[in-house]
Structures are given as structure tokens and as C-alpha cells.
Design an enzyme around this catalytic site. Structure first.
Site, PDB file in Angstrom:
ATOM      1  N   TYR A 198     -28.075  25.301  78.060  1.00 23.02           N
ATOM      2  CA  TYR A 198     -29.103  24.549  77.335  1.00 23.02           C
ATOM      3  C   TYR A 198     -30.435  25.275  77.404  1.00 23.02           C
ATOM      4  CZ  TYR A 198     -31.076  22.872  81.772  1.00 23.02           C
ATOM      5  OH  TYR A 198     -31.667  22.793  83.016  1.00 23.02           O
ATOM      6  N   CYS A 199     -31.318  24.933  76.485  1.00 27.40           N
ATOM      7  CA  CYS A 199     -32.694  25.440  76.506  1.00 27.40           C
ATOM      8  C   CYS A 199     -33.581  24.369  75.890  1.00 27.40           C
ATOM      9  CB  CYS A 199     -32.803  26.774  75.770  1.00 27.40           C
ATOM     10  SG  CYS A 199     -32.384  26.686  74.017  1.00 27.40           S
ATOM     11  N   THR A 200     -34.814  24.706  75.527  1.00 28.04           N
ATOM     12  CA  THR A 200     -35.746  23.680  75.075  1.00 28.04           C
ATOM     13  C   THR A 200     -35.341  23.073  73.728  1.00 28.04           C
ATOM     14  OG1 THR A 200     -37.477  24.897  76.198  1.00 28.04           O
ATOM     15  CG2 THR A 200     -38.195  23.191  74.659  1.00 28.04           C
ATOM     16  N   GLY A 202     -32.700  24.635  71.626  1.00 27.99           N
ATOM     17  CA  GLY A 202     -31.335  25.002  71.234  1.00 27.99           C
ATOM     18  C   GLY A 202     -31.148  26.430  70.747  1.00 27.99           C
ATOM     19  N   ILE A 227     -33.174  20.262  75.001  1.00 30.75           N
ATOM     20  CA  ILE A 227     -33.701  19.156  75.814  1.00 30.75           C
ATOM     21  C   ILE A 227     -34.460  18.153  74.944  1.00 30.75           C
ATOM     22  CG2 ILE A 227     -35.281  18.583  77.695  1.00 30.75           C
ATOM     23  CD1 ILE A 227     -34.814  21.536  78.634  1.00 30.75           C
TER      24      ILE A 227
END
Ligand SMILES: [Zn+2]
Ligand SMILES: [Zn+2]
Length: 341
Positions: A198-200, A202, A227
Site C-alpha cells: 500500500y501507499c498514500t 495507490g 490509504i
């Protein structure tokens, strides 16, 4: 000839924006798809979006598009229709910014780049169309309840430090291009496990998921919309929230609480704190975590040295600042955390 670049001064553009009475919607979107001729695609996009009075920053590359834009509210539908008329972009998710005054951009800039996310990958057989499976918030929660699931955070260390998913693994590097091979190496004994990245928003984890598949992993997932979308969905649908602490964002807030707990510590006194600040000494500008009482004691500085510096006469500060390249000065604790674990 069609106008393909802006020719008006920054100052005038800013003034025009502030005179505008119509509200704007700020949004972001990205999509990985093959663009044969990025230059031609860029020019076509510029012409159309310019007519729709769109402002913002868009990157176009062979591998896709990454955009942050603002659109006048009355033209939003036309904008969406135009975007969705491009086959590859039909139906893509538009992430609308919630807290926003619509004044973040005053000009349209579309740039052709080598990549939409710099990855350092030189292998010509790497294929962005073979990426991991999307998981939404519900699927993420269900999958992370299984013992054979590993969650990997693909953001920067300072983002991880103030907030991350339960049991998430940090990939301790300053750059995404270093993180990719590092993540593959860290996971080399877990090739048969479920790996969720995951990241901020996508865009990074989507590429990272393709990278792991490329490296021979088989069960790779990535969190759809990152997120930001997870936090919104959890709130909307009343789901269990597995994100602890704050989501770091690059605006004046420098973070938005999702979980209620504070998981980081003040870099100066060690008390629980999760407030990122930049050192007030402009010759330093270090990004670090500082509690309220240290902020008072050090007058917003990261150290005694910086505090002494800001009390020097302005002329002397100027002379000392010359030749200092502060670059992106970020306090990095991730390597220390790695050694402690
Ligand atoms: Zn403190
Ligand atoms: Zn400093």
C-alpha cells in the site's frame, strides 16, 4: 495554430484565479496504460483541458498518466465526459479532495516524462500491465486477518513513522527506486504468502505489485486508492479501521489523523508526538517530529545549533547560508528502527 502552452505571466494568472468567482473542484487521478506517443497525447490533452479551463499538474509517460487538477464546478461533467471518452481512462476513479479551496493551481502544466513514477527499472521485460490484484477496504481487512498475509508499506520512512497499518513492514529507504529491489529482497523467503502493498494514493504500490510479480512472487495484492480511499471507505461504511495514527500529507497540515493513537515520538525529547514540522531556520529546514513543549523550548528549531543561528544578525545569517544546499532535508530514523528490531 492551437495553443499548446501557457504564455501569460505567473503573476497575472494568479490574479485571474483570485478574481474567479466560480468555485473549483480539486481532484487527482492516475492510470497505468501504454501511451504509444506521449508527446502527441500530451498535446491533445492540453488542447481539450485548456478549453475546459482545467488547471493543474499532469505527467504523461509511455507507462501512463498522473494528474492533480482543478476544474470549474460547472465544467466538471464535461471534464469527466471528455476524460472517459479516452478508452483507457473510461471509468477511472477520480479522487476529489475534501478540504480544499480550489486555489491550489492557477495554470495548466502537462509534462512528458520518462516515467510517471521514477522507479530505476531498466529491465525491458518489466511489464506494468501484469500487476497485483486490487483489494478494497473490506478485502484488505479480511485478508490481513489471515495468518499467511504480509503487509508492506511503500511510502517514505517519515510517512511510516507517524502512521501505518497494523503489523505493516517498513522498507527503510529514502527513495522508491531503492525500495523496489529492497522489498523483493526482504520478502524473498515469503514468495508463497499473500503480500499486500500500500501507499498514500495507490500509484506507487501498484507499480511495486507489478515489480514483485516480475520478480517471481505469485500472490501479490495492492490497496485500491491507497490509504486515502481506505480511510474514506472505513468511515463511510463503518468498517474496522486497521490504520494506526496519522496519514502524512504534503500540505500545510502535514498529516491527517485516521487512527486515534499517537505512534511516533518527539525527535528531541522522546515523548509521544506525531507533529511534523520544518526547522524554522531556513538554512536547515529539516523535516522532523517535534512536540509542543520542545517547539517552545527550541523556538521551532531542530537543534541548539539552529536556535543559535536564528539569533545571529540577518547579515551574518545570509553570509552563512550561501552555498548551503539543503535539498530535501529529512530526519531519517528508519535505519535506526531497523537495527532495533
Ligand atoms: Zn519534545
Ligand atoms: Zn535545524
Amino acid at each position: 495554430m492551437a495553443v499548446l502552452h501557457n504564455r501569460i505571466s505567473q503573476k497575472e494568472l494568479k490574479e485571474r484565479l483570485y478574481q474567479e468567482t466560480e468555485p473549483r473542484t480539486t481532484l487527482s487521478f492516475y492510470h497505468y496504460f501504454i501511451i504509444e506517443d506521449p508527446k502527441q497525447f500530451r498535446d491533445m490533452l492540453y488542447k481539450q483541458l485548456n478549453e475546459l479551463k482545467v488547471f493543474g499538474r499532469i505527467y504523461v509517460a509511455h507507462e501512463g498518466i498522473n494528474a492533480q487538477v482543478s476544474v470549474p464546478v460547472s465544467l466538471f461533467e464535461s471534464f469527466k465526459n471528455y476524460l472517459y471518452s479516452i478508452t483507457a481512462l473510461n471509468g477511472i476513479r477520480l479522487n476529489v479532495a475534501i478540504e480544499d479551496d480550489g486555489k491550489s493551481f492557477w495554470v495548466l502544466k502537462i509534462k512528458v516524462r520518462d516515467k510517471i513514477v521514477a522507479d530505476g527499472i531498466t529491465d525491458p521485460t518489466f511489464d506494468m500491465s501484469k500487476k497485483g490484484s486490487y483489494v478494497n477496504a473490506e478485502q484488505f481487512n479480511a485478508l490481513t486477518n489471515e495468518p499467511d498475509t504480509i503487509v508492506i508499506d511503500m511510502r517514505n520512512h517519515y510517512e511510516f513513522e507517524v502512521g501505518h497499518f497494523e503489523n505493516a513492514i517498513e522498507v527503510p529507504s529514502d527513495t522508491f527506486r531503492e525500495q523496489l529491489p529492497m522489498a523483493a529482497d526482504m520478502m524473498k523467503d515469503a514468495k508463497d504468502k499473500n503480500i499486500i502493498m500500500y501507499c498514500t494514493g495507490g500509484i506507487r504500490c501498484e507499480k511495486a505489485s507489478a515489480y514483485l510479480l516480475h520478480k517471481g512472487f505469485s500472490n501479490v495484492f495492492h490497496l485500491e486508492g491507497g490509504i486515502i480511499h481506505y480511510a474514506n471507505t472505513v468511515k463511510e461504511k463503518g468498517l474496522e479501521n486497521k490504520f494506526l495514527g496519522k496519514n502524512f500529507v504534503f500540505d500545510e497540515r502535514l498529516g491527517e489523523s485516521i487512527g486515534t493513537e499517537i505512534i511516533a515520538k518527539c525527535h528531541q525529547c522522546g515523548k509521544p508526538a506525531d507533529r511534523h514540522v520544518n526547522c524554522i531556520n531556513s538554512a536547515c529546514h529539516l523535516l522532523f517530529i517535534q512536540c509542543e513543549s520542545c517547539a517552545k523550548e527550541f523556538e521551532g528549531c531542530c537543534s541548539k545549533e539552529c536556535q543559535d543561528f536564528i539569533h545571529l544578525p540577518e547579515e551574518q545569517q545570509k553570509a552563512l547560508r550561501k552555498g548551503i544546499d539543503k535539498g530535501r532535508n529529512v530526519f531519517n530514523k528508519s535505519r535506526i528502527r531497523k537495527l532495533q528490531n
